[in-house]
Write a protein that holds these residues in place. Structure first.
Motif, PDB file in Angstrom:
ATOM      1  N   GLN A  98       0.822  -1.216   0.000  1.00 16.30           N
ATOM      2  CA  GLN A  98       0.000   0.000   0.000  1.00 16.30           C
ATOM      3  C   GLN A  98       0.855   1.266   0.000  1.00 16.30           C
ATOM      4  O   GLN A  98       0.573   2.222  -0.726  1.00 16.30           O
ATOM      5  N   THR A 136       2.603   1.735  -3.385  1.00 17.63           N
ATOM      6  CA  THR A 136       1.634   2.168  -4.402  1.00 17.63           C
ATOM      7  C   THR A 136       1.363   3.667  -4.272  1.00 17.63           C
ATOM      8  O   THR A 136       1.296   4.388  -5.283  1.00 17.63           O
ATOM      9  N   GLU A 183       4.439   5.509  -5.548  1.00 16.37           N
ATOM     10  CA  GLU A 183       4.556   5.447  -7.008  1.00 16.37           C
ATOM     11  C   GLU A 183       3.547   6.361  -7.704  1.00 16.37           C
ATOM     12  O   GLU A 183       3.777   6.800  -8.837  1.00 16.37           O
ATOM     13  N   SER A 184       2.444   6.665  -7.028  1.00 16.31           N
ATOM     14  CA  SER A 184       1.440   7.545  -7.640  1.00 16.31           C
ATOM     15  C   SER A 184       1.932   8.986  -7.745  1.00 16.31           C
ATOM     16  O   SER A 184       1.325   9.801  -8.445  1.00 16.31           O
TER      17      SER A 184
END
Length: 487
Positions: A202, A205, A208-209
């Motif tokens: 989580q 992620t 990386e956004s």
């Protein structure tokens, strides 16, 4: 302490807003305000009401007729008593009112001080406070959507859930320590590993956004490349609607990166004109070409300009294909799977449609063959990949805009989705991810829980720093100093 500031933009407009916040803000405004209805005494008015009246100076002179908005603590933006005076937009009136309020017990607010008080009084967490600044600065539909999502607390709720998982992991490890001598197992190591792996997935992620979020916030980078005199600068000026770049028939005119932003279908794009790619002995031009490669590496969309006049006959087309493949080999190390590549055939006004239709497939076939086995695929959609236009005449540019718009890979935002846009948040997430990876490695190595606890605390610390649960005055001052005065 009571603070006051002009909250509307600088300059002359129809209306301006002066905001006052603090324990005595209502009585201070009442001392200079005369309601048109005598029974409308500000100190007795309920919260969230409007009162029409006049502002008078210390000598009793009329300054302006205004509408006063009243918000009582704690149901206000800052959590304190807040009064907003809507006056006429004259700069003289604004400054006179501000000086009058200061003479009655206010001081001038510092940049971001209203939002800082909202954070300190628990009206919002730090990530929501930063979203206020993003919302004010939003210059596209996409950046507005992200700022609104963060301000409504979607990011905060996601972080809260992650911290709950960290607390659960810490609790299981502590129970393991407390009962280790009694051989009571509250959680096996596989359960702990799975929990740590889920937290890592989580957090990584979210981190990386940031690539997408930063592009949306600052403009999705669209890099225009090609050989000299392919028409890159002409196209940049056309897309921006401004003479940003020098256009000349002299080769190598553009020697440095030129960029500016424009909004397309609600999305902010950052168009970047680069130096023409060619072999040259000019040191300055070579430096410009080097910067072309750097910007190419960071681009989300690449528009490759090709001189369409070379499609005039078959022999010239073969030479063009060879040159294009040579250029492709130069730029290939800087292209990656996430990019979208648009081949733009320029100067179509100088070539007949018959010649283009006959010779363009030769160029397309050569490039597709050269790209086989790479991450770049030009054959998936010829409409998106190849665009024929005349930058000089402005014909076909609408097709290029459409291709760029389709190439903008912004995910659809649903309720609760989070895309990170803030560099501080990204750095904190990166540090938190490094800490939870150390936890996973320690669990894999079957180390004792007391050795893992510190990394768990570090992970929790970095996640907490995003929402302001762990911070210091120096960090807060740095964040809120970037806000405008009056917000």
């Amino acid at each position: 302490m009571n603070i006051a500031a002009i909250s509307s933009p600088a300059g002359i407009g129809g209306l301006a807003v002066i905001r006052i916040s603090g324990p005595d803000s209502i009585s201070i405004v009442e001392s200079v305000f005369r309601p048109f209805r005598r029974e409308h005494i500000l100190t007795e008015r309920p919260s969230h009401t409007l009162t029409f009246g006049s502002i008078v100076g210390n000598g009793g002179n009329l300054i302006d007729e205004t509408v006063v908005s009243l918000y009582r603590a704690p149901h206000s933006f800052t959590g304190e008593n807040v009064v907003e005076i809507s006056c006429h937009g004259s700069q003289y009136i604004q400054q006179t009112l501000l000086k009058l309020l200061i003479s009655h017990g206010c001081r001038l607010a510092e940049p971001g001080e209203f939002t800082r008080r909202a954070f300190q009084n628990g009206r919002m967490d730090l990530s929501q406070a930063e979203a206020v600044a993003d919302l004010i600065a939003a210059n596209s539909r996409a950046s507005h959507r992200l700022a609104m999502s963060q301000m409504k607390g979607s990011f905060s709720r996601r972080l809260s859930a992650l911290r709950d998982q960290l607390i659960e992991l810490s609790s299981l490890l502590e129970l393991e320590l407390d009962f280790s001598e009694e051989e009571v197992e509250f959680a096996n190591r596989k359960q702990l590993k799975d929990l740590a792996a889920d937290i890592h997935a989580q957090v990584s992620t979210l981190a990386e956004s940031f690539r997408t979020g930063d592009a949306i916030r600052n403009g999705i980078p669209v890099t225009i490349i090609g050989e000299t005199n392919a028409g890159k600068s002409t196209l940049l000026n056309l897309l921006l609607g401004d003479d940003k770049a020098i256009v000349s028939e002299v080769k190598g005119t553009t020697r440095d990166v030129i960029e500016d932003t424009a909004t397309l279908n609600g999305t902010l794009l950052r168009f970047i004109d680069t130096a023409g790619i060619r072999d040259t002995d000019d040191k300055v031009e070579r430096l410009g070409i080097s910067r072309t490669y750097q910007r190419l590496d960071r681009a989300a969309i690449v528009v490759w300009m090709i001189d369409g006049t070379r499609l005039g006959d078959a022999s010239l087309t073969e030479e063009l294909a060879e040159d294009a493949i040579r250029t492709l080999r130069h730029i290939m190390p800087y292209l990656h799977r996430e990019q979208r590549l648009i081949i733009c055939i320029n100067k179509a006004d100088l070539v007949s449609k018959t010649q283009l239709q006959r010779n363009l497939p030769t160029l397309q076939g050569s490039l597709n063959l050269a790209l086989q086995g790479t991450d770049i695929d030009l054959s998936s959609s010829s409409e998106l990949t190849y665009v024929t236009l005349s930058a000089k005449e402005g014909t076909g540019v609408s097709l290029l805009r459409e291709a760029i718009s389709r190439a903008v890979a912004i995910p659809e935002m649903r309720e609760g989705d989070v895309i990170v846009t803030n560099l501080r948040h990204y750095q904190a997430l990166t540090d938190a991810d490094a800490a939870i990876l150390r936890v996973s490695a320690a669990l894999e190595a079957n180390l004792s829980g007391d050795l893992i606890a510190e990394d768990l605390r570090q992970c929790n610390f970095h996640l907490g720093s995003i929402v302001g649960q762990v911070t210091n005055d120096e960090i807060l001052s740095s964040i809120f100093s970037r806000f405008c005065v009056g917000k």
